[in-house]
Design a protein around this motif. Structure first.
Motif, short mmCIF file in Angstrom:
data_model
loop_
_atom_site.label_atom_id
_atom_site.label_comp_id
_atom_site.label_asym_id
_atom_site.label_seq_id
_atom_site.Cartn_x
_atom_site.Cartn_y
_atom_site.Cartn_z
N GLN A 195 18.99 69.47 0.86
CA GLN A 195 18.62 69.24 -1.07
C GLN A 195 20.53 69.09 -1.30
OE1 GLN A 195 16.84 69.61 -2.68
NE2 GLN A 195 17.32 68.03 -4.12
N ARG A 198 21.78 66.22 -0.89
CA ARG A 198 21.08 64.85 -2.28
C ARG A 198 22.80 64.83 -3.06
NH1 ARG A 198 17.65 65.37 -4.86
NH2 ARG A 198 17.14 63.23 -4.07
N ARG A 199 23.14 65.72 -3.09
CA ARG A 199 24.19 66.01 -4.26
C ARG A 199 25.28 64.92 -4.48
NH1 ARG A 199 20.60 67.33 -6.05
NH2 ARG A 199 20.31 69.35 -6.70
N ASP A 636 11.91 69.37 -6.06
CA ASP A 636 12.85 68.60 -7.15
C ASP A 636 13.26 69.22 -8.78
OD1 ASP A 636 11.35 66.89 -5.22
OD2 ASP A 636 9.62 67.05 -6.37
N HIS A 705 15.80 66.40 -9.63
CA HIS A 705 16.62 66.17 -7.88
C HIS A 705 15.51 66.15 -7.23
CE1 HIS A 705 16.51 69.62 -7.17
NE2 HIS A 705 17.17 70.45 -7.74
N ASP A 713 20.06 62.21 -9.64
CA ASP A 713 20.12 63.03 -10.46
C ASP A 713 20.18 62.85 -11.69
OD1 ASP A 713 21.41 65.82 -7.86
OD2 ASP A 713 21.65 63.47 -7.07
N TYR A 804 22.37 57.57 -10.61
CA TYR A 804 21.41 56.59 -9.98
C TYR A 804 21.71 55.64 -8.64
CZ TYR A 804 17.01 54.47 -7.87
OH TYR A 804 15.99 54.01 -7.51
#
Length: 953
Positions: A195, A198-199, A636, A705, A713, A804
Motif C-alpha cells: 500500500q 501507491r502513495r 481501499d 486509495h 488517491d 490520479y
C-alpha cells in the motif's frame, strides 16, 4: 580466477526463458527472451542479470562481471555459489562454538543515494548499481512508469519502496539482497508495504497517509519516530512539482496552496499597516511566510530540515522565500496542530523545507520574466553544485534574484492612488545555502546545514497633499545547524543538535515634501531577532505488538529567543527582550494489529501519542498532549483522527513594547456626561504579564486509495480549532471605548491615585492631549489599551485533496488538486458577539481551490492549473467582491545529463494568470493609501510570463 561483482542468488532456482531453461550455477548460457524470465511468468532485469544484444537481435540474460570472457560467466556464478556455501558452513561452525551467540544476518546499512525523478526503469537500474542489490522484474512491468526519485541516506529496501510509490508495484524481499517486483495485490491493507508504494510524491497538493521521512537527515514531518506514522494530513510538494508548474521561488509555491492564506507577511500586502488588518497583516521584510488557514504567520511553524529558523520582522514570521528553491528537495506542510511534537507556534500547522542530499552535479540557471501590464521585470541567476564521496556529500546553492516594483501608474484600477506609490515592492535577493553530511563508519553520521540571505526592498507611499515616504530595507538572515546522530544497538539512535539563527531587518524611511523640496530621514530602525536551540533526542523500539514494533522517541532541550528594536536616529533601543524555555517530550507509535507486510483483509490499527512540557522564563509551564488513530478497514480506505493541544507564546514585541500613557478628554473615547474638567488616562504598549495563546484541535480524515485503480488517491479532511487567549489590543475602536458595553471589562472607573501613579511610573512616555496639567483628581477612568490575552477564534472547515496518475500511450498524465472550505469567527471580549473572519476583507475567503494536470512524454512536460478564490465581504460598507479565477500553465523541455543531444539542458516557459484577470475592486478603508482591492487575497501582478534555462554538468 574470475571475479563476480555480486552473487545474486543464495539457493538453486530455475529460470524459464523463451528458448529453454537455465539453472542457477549452470555453465551453459541460454538465450532468453524478455517476456517470461521469472518463475511466475515475468521477465528478468536484475542488477546481476541484464538484457544484452544477441547477433539475432533478441535480448539475452547475462551476468554482469568484472572479469572478461563470455564463456566464463555462468562458471563464475557456480564458483561463487560454492564459495558462499563453504563460507556459510565455516561461519556456522564458528558461531556454534560460542555459547549463547545467536545467528544474525549482515545488516543492511543505509547509504547515500541520489536518484533523479524520471523513468522508473532508469531509477531502478541506478539503485541496483549504487546499492549492490539484485532487482528481478519484467521490463513490461515498468514500461512507461515514472518515479519522483529520492535523495538521502536509505537502506536498499526503503529506497526501493520510495521509488515505487504511485507505480502500482510492490517489492518482495527474496533474501540475500535480492528483491522481486510485482503488481501490488488488492488485498493488502493501508499502511502495508504494497500500500505504501501507491502513495505519490508527484501530487503538488497531496495528502499522504503514511510517514513523511528522510532517513539520512532524519527529517520527519508529523512525528519524530523513524518509520513512524502521523495521524495528521500532510501536503507534499516535491522539487519535480515545482519545476513542472514553473515556480521559481518558495513564495510562489506556498501562495499556490489553497490551505495557505496569502495575507500576513507577503510582498503583495501593503506596508505600514495600510491593509487595515493590524500589524500581523502587512509587508515588513519583503519575504513570504506561511499562514495556514489565516491564523497568522506567527501561528504556523516553519522548519528547515526539521530545525527552527529565526523570526523575522516584528510578528514572529519566518521568511520561507529566503531559502533558494533550487536547493529544495520538497516542502511538506502538516495541516494540524503539532505543539506536542514541535513546541510553540505550531497551532495552524507546520511547514518543513527539506533540502536535497547527495547532489553530484553542477547546474547553472538563468530566468527572465515580467508582467504584461508593466512592472515585475525579474532577473534570476542560480548556481548549484554538489559532490558525494564515501559516506558523505555536500550541496551548495547560490541565487541572485531581482524584481522591479509595480507602480500605481501601471495599473488603471489603482489610479485613485498617487504616483509613485508601489503596489508591489522592488526586491533584490541574494541567498546561499549549504548542506553536508558525513558518516563515521556504522557508528554515527554528522550533518551541517547553513544558509545566509540578504533581501533589499524598496516601496513608496505617496499622500494626496504632496509628501512621499520612500522606504528602503535590508533584511539579512543567517542559519547554522550542526548535528550528530549515533547508531546504537537494537536499532536505537541518539541525536545531538544545535541551531543558531539570526534575522536583522534594517529600515530606512525618508520623507520627501513636494512643497518645500525637503528630504528628511524619518526612520532608521533595526528589528533584530536571534534564536538558539540545543536538543538531545533518542528513538527506537521497545517491544513487539501484533501489528509490529512499538517505537518511542524521547528528548529534551533548551531554546532562547532575543528581540531588539533599535532606533539608530536616537541611538537607543525602543523595544527589546529575551526569553528562554526548557522542554522535554515523549512520543509513542503503537501498531495494535495488522503488520505492514501481511497480505490479508487489509485491517490495520495504529495508535499514536505524544506529550510535551515546556517551562518559560516569563509565564511558566505548559503541558501539551496529542493522541492519534490510524485505522484501515480495507485495502481501499484509511481513516485517521487526532486530538491535541497547541500553543503560541506571546511575541517579545507584545511583551516588551515600550509602555506609554496618554491623557485625553472623555470625548476622545466616546464618553458623554462627564464634568467639564474630567480627563481619561489610557495606558498601552507591551504587557509583561502576557500568557500563552492556547488551542484545542480536532482533525479527522478519510483517504480513498483503491487498489483496483492504481494511481488514484483522494482524501477528505475535517478540522476544528478552538483558539483561545489570543493576545491583542482589545479596544479596537477608541471612539467607542466608553460607550460600547463590550469594552466594559477594560475600563476602570474612578481609579485610585496610587493606581494612576503606578501606571505613569511604568510608562516610557507620557502624552498630554487635554491642554492642561495632569491632575489625578480629575481622572474619571483608566482605559487599558495594552496587549491582553482575551480574544477567541473558532476555525472549522473541510479540505479535499486528490491525485490520479495514469499512462496514455508512451506518456503519462497526472491530475491533481486541492480545495478548502473555511469558516472562522473571532470574539475580542467576553461580551462581544462573535464576528466573521473567513469570507471578509483581509481574511481568507470561505472557499478556494487549485485544480489541474501535468502531461509528460519523454523530454516534454506540460502543465495547466486553475486557481479560484471566492469573494470576500467589506463589512463596514456591506459590499462583496467578485471571485477571482486565474489560469497558470508551463511548458518544459528537459534532457538527462547523459543524453546524446543537448545533455543536461532544461528549458521552461511559464505563465501565471494567463487571462490577465484584475483583482476584484472594493472600497478601501483609507482610499488614498490602501489599494482599491483586497491585497491579502488578490494580486496586482496580472499576467506574468517567464522563461528559464538551466544546464547540468
Amino acid at each position: 580466477m574470475c571475479r563476480c561483482g555480486h552473487l545474486p542468488y543464495a539457493r538453486p532456482r530455475t529460470w524459464r526463458c523463451a528458448s529453454g531453461v537455465v539453472e542457477e550455477g549452470s555453465t551453459r548460457r541460454k538465450d532468453c527472451g524478455s517476456g517470461d524470465g521469472m518463475p511466475d511468468g515475468r521477465g528478468v532485469n536484475p542488477h546481476a542479470l541484464r538484457q544484452g544484444a544477441m547477433d539475432n537481435g533478441q535480448p539475452e540474460v547475462q551476468h554482469r562481471l568484472d572479469g572478461a570472457g563470455e564463456g566464463r560467466r555462468w562458471g563464475c556464478l557456480r564458483t561463487r555459489v560454492i564459495a558462499k556455501a563453504l563460507a556459510t558452513a565455516l561461519a556456522a561452525l564458528f558461531i556454534g562454538c560460542i555459547p549463547g551467540r545467536p545467528y544474525a544476518q549482515p545488516p543492511r546499512v543505509p547509504q547515500s543515494l541520489a536518484i533523479p525523478a524520471g523513468s522508473l526503469r532508469e531509477a531502478l537500474d541506478a539503485l541496483a548499481s549504487a546499492s549492490g542489490t539484485t532487482l528481478l522484474y519484467s521490463p513490461d512491468l515498468v514500461a512507461g512508469k515514472t518515479t519522483s526519485g529520492l535523495s538521502g541516506r536509505y537502506a536498499p529496501g526503503e529506497a526501493l519502496r520510495l521509488l515505487l510509490r504511485g507505480s502500482g508495484l510492490e517489492a518482495r524481499d527474496a533474501g540475500d539482497a535480492t528483491f522481486t517486483l510485482r503488481p501490488a495485490p488488492a488485498a493488502n491493507g493501508p499502511g502495508s508495504a504494497s500500500q505504501a508504494t501507491r502513495r505519490q510524491l508527484s501530487a503538488p497538493v497531496q495528502v499522504r497517509d503514511l510517514e513523511t521521512i528522510e532517513l539520512g537527515g532524519m527529517t520527519i514531518t508529523g512525528t519524530r519516530i523513524r518509520g513512524g506514522v502521523t495521524p495528521s494530513p500532510v501536503i507534499t510538494i516535491s522539487a519535480e512539482n515545482t519545476r513542472e508548474e514553473g515556480f521559481s521561488d518558495l513564495g510562489d509555491v506556498i501562495r499556490s496552496v489553497p490551505q495557505n492564506f496569502s495575507g500576513g507577511q507577503n510582498p503583495g500586502v501593503p506596508s505600514l499597516g495600510y491593509s487595515g488588518a493590524g500589524i500581523h497583516n502587512q509587508n515588513v521584510t519583503g519575504g513570504s511566510a506561511l499562514n495556514l488557514r489565516g491564523l497568522g504567520p506567527d501561528a504556523t511553524l516553519t522548519l528547515l530540515n526539521g530545525r527552527r529558523m529565526a523570526y523575522g520582522g516584528m510578528a514572529q514570521a519566518v521568511d520561507i522565500d529566503a531559502i533558494p528553491v533550487e536547493a529544495v528537495d520538497r516542502i511538506e506542510i502538516l495541516l494540524d496542530g503539532a505543539s506536542a511534537i514541535y513546541g510553540s507556534d505550531a497551532v495552524g500547522g507546520v511547514g518543513n523545507v527539506i533540502l536535497k542530499r547527495d547532489f553530484d552535479d553542477v547546474v547553472i540557471g538563468v530566468s527572465f520574466g515580467g508582467a504584461s501590464d508593466g512592472g515585475m521585470a525579474t532577473r534570476e541567476y542560480t548556481a548549484t553544485a554538489g559532490s558525494t564521496w564515501g559516506g558523505g556529500g555536500l550541496i551548495t546553492t547560490f541565487k541572485n534574484a531581482r524584481a522591479d516594483p509595480i507602480y500605481v501608474r501601471q495599473r488603471d484600477y489603482a489610479s485613485v492612488m498617487r504616483d509613485p506609490t508601489t503596489l508591489y515592492p522592488g526586491i533584490n535577493l541574494k541567498s546561499a545555502v549549504a548542506s553536508m553530511h558525513q558518516a563515521v563508519g556504522a557508528v554515527a553520521e554528522m550533518t551541517m546545514d547553513a544558509m545566509m540571505s540578504r533581501r533589499d526592498q524598496l516601496y513608496n507611499v505617496a499622500s494626496p497633499d504632496g509628501w512621499i515616504n520612500r522606504v528602503n530595507s535590508e533584511t539579512t538572515t543567517k542559519f547554522a545547524a550542526p548535528g550528530v546522530r549515533f547508531f546504537l544497538p537494537n536499532d536505537w539512535t541518539l541525536a545531538l543538535s544545535a541551531t543558531r539563527g539570526t534575522s536583522e531587518h534594517i529600515q530606512y524611511q525618508r520623507r520627501d515634501t513636494a512643497k518645500t523640496g525637503d528630504s528628511t530621514l524619518s526612520v532608521h530602525d533595526c528589528l533584530c531577532n536571534k534564536s538558539t536551540v540545543y536538543e538531545v533526542g533518542a528513538d527506537g523500539a521497545l517491544f513487539e505488538l501484533p501489528g509490529g514494533e512499538a517505537r518511542v522517541a524521547v528528548g529534551a532541550g533548551y531554546r532562547r529567543n532575543e528581540y531588539l528594536h533599535f532606533n539608530h536616529l536616537t541611538g537607543t533601543p525602543t523595544t527589546g527582550g529575551k526569553e528562554g524555555s526548557r522542554f522535554a517530550y515523549i512520543e509513542a507509535d503503537l501498531p495494535v494489529f495488522g503488520k505492514p507486510d501481511d497480505i490479508g483483509d487489509g485491517n490495520r490499527l495504529s495508535i499514536t501519542a505524544a506529550l510535551r512540557g515546556e517551562d518559560y522564563d516569563s509565564f511558566g509551564g505548559v503541558i501539551l498532549p496529542k493522541l492519534g488513530l490510524i485505522y484501515g478497514p480495507s485495502a481501499d480506505l484509511t481513516l485517521k483522527a487526532s486530538w491535541g493541544k497547541s500553543f503560541k507564546g506571546p511575541t517579545l514585541r507584545q511583551r516588551h513594547l515600550a509602555p506609554y500613557v496618554m491623557l485625553a478628554p472623555p470625548a476622545y473615547f466616546g464618553g458623554t456626561g462627564y464634568a467639564a474638567d474630567a480627563t481619561i488616562l489610557a495606558d498601552g504598549g507591551g504587557n509583561r504579564d502576557l500568557g500563552p495563546e492556547r488551542a484545542r484541535t480536532w482533525t479527522a480524515s478519510l483517504a480513498f486509495h483503491p487498489d483496483s485503480i492504481p494511481g488514484l488517491d483522494v482524501e477528505v479532511t475535517w478540522y476544528d480549532i478552538d483558539y483561545t487567549d489570543r493576545a491583542l489590543e482589545p479596544i479596537t475602536n477608541f471612539s467607542e471605548a466608553l460607550s460600547n458595553p463590550i469594552y466594559a471589562q477594560f475600563i476602570e472607573h474612578a481609579p485610585t491615585p496610587a493606581t494612576l501613579d503606578e501606571r505613569i511610573s511604568d510608562a516610557a512616555t507620557f502624552h498630554n492631549f487635554v491642554g492642561a496639567p495632569y491632575d489625578p483628581a480629575n481622572v474619571a477612568a483608566l482605559v487599558n489599551l495594552q496587549h491582553t490575552n482575551v480574544a477567541r477564534q473558532e476555525i472549522r472547515g473541510v479540505g479535499l485533496s486528490g491525485a490520479y496518475r495514469f499512462n496514455i500511450g508512451d506518456g503519462s498524465i497526472s491530475l491533481r488538486g486541492s480545495a478548502i472550505w473555511l469558516d472562522s469567527t473571532q470574539q475580542n471580549t467576553d461580551l462581544q458577539v462573535p464576528f466573521d473572519l473567513a469570507g471578509t476583507l483581509s481574511n481568507p475567503p470561505k472557499f478556494g481551490c487549485r485544480l489541474g494536470g501535468v502531461w509528460t512524454k519523454g523530454r516534454w512536460t506540460m502543465s495547466a492549473f486553475v486557481n479560484h478564490k471566492g469573494g470576500v465581504r467589506n463589512l463596514p460598507r456591506d459590499e462583496k467582491t467578485a471571485s477571482f479565477t486565474t489560469l497558470d500553465a508551463a511548458l518544459r523541455f528537459a534532457t538527462t545529463a547523459s543524453a546524446n543531444v543537448l545533455p543536461g539542458l532544461e528549458l521552461t516557459i511559464a505563465g501565471q494568470n494567463l487571462f490577465n484577470r484584475v483583482p476584484p475592486p472594493t472600497t478601501p478603508w483609507l482610499p488614498a493609501y490602501a489599494p482599491p482591492y483586497d491585497a491579502t487575497n488578490y494580486s496586482a501582478v496580472g499576467r506574468f510570463l517567464s522563461i528559464s534555462l538551466s544546464k547540468q554538468w
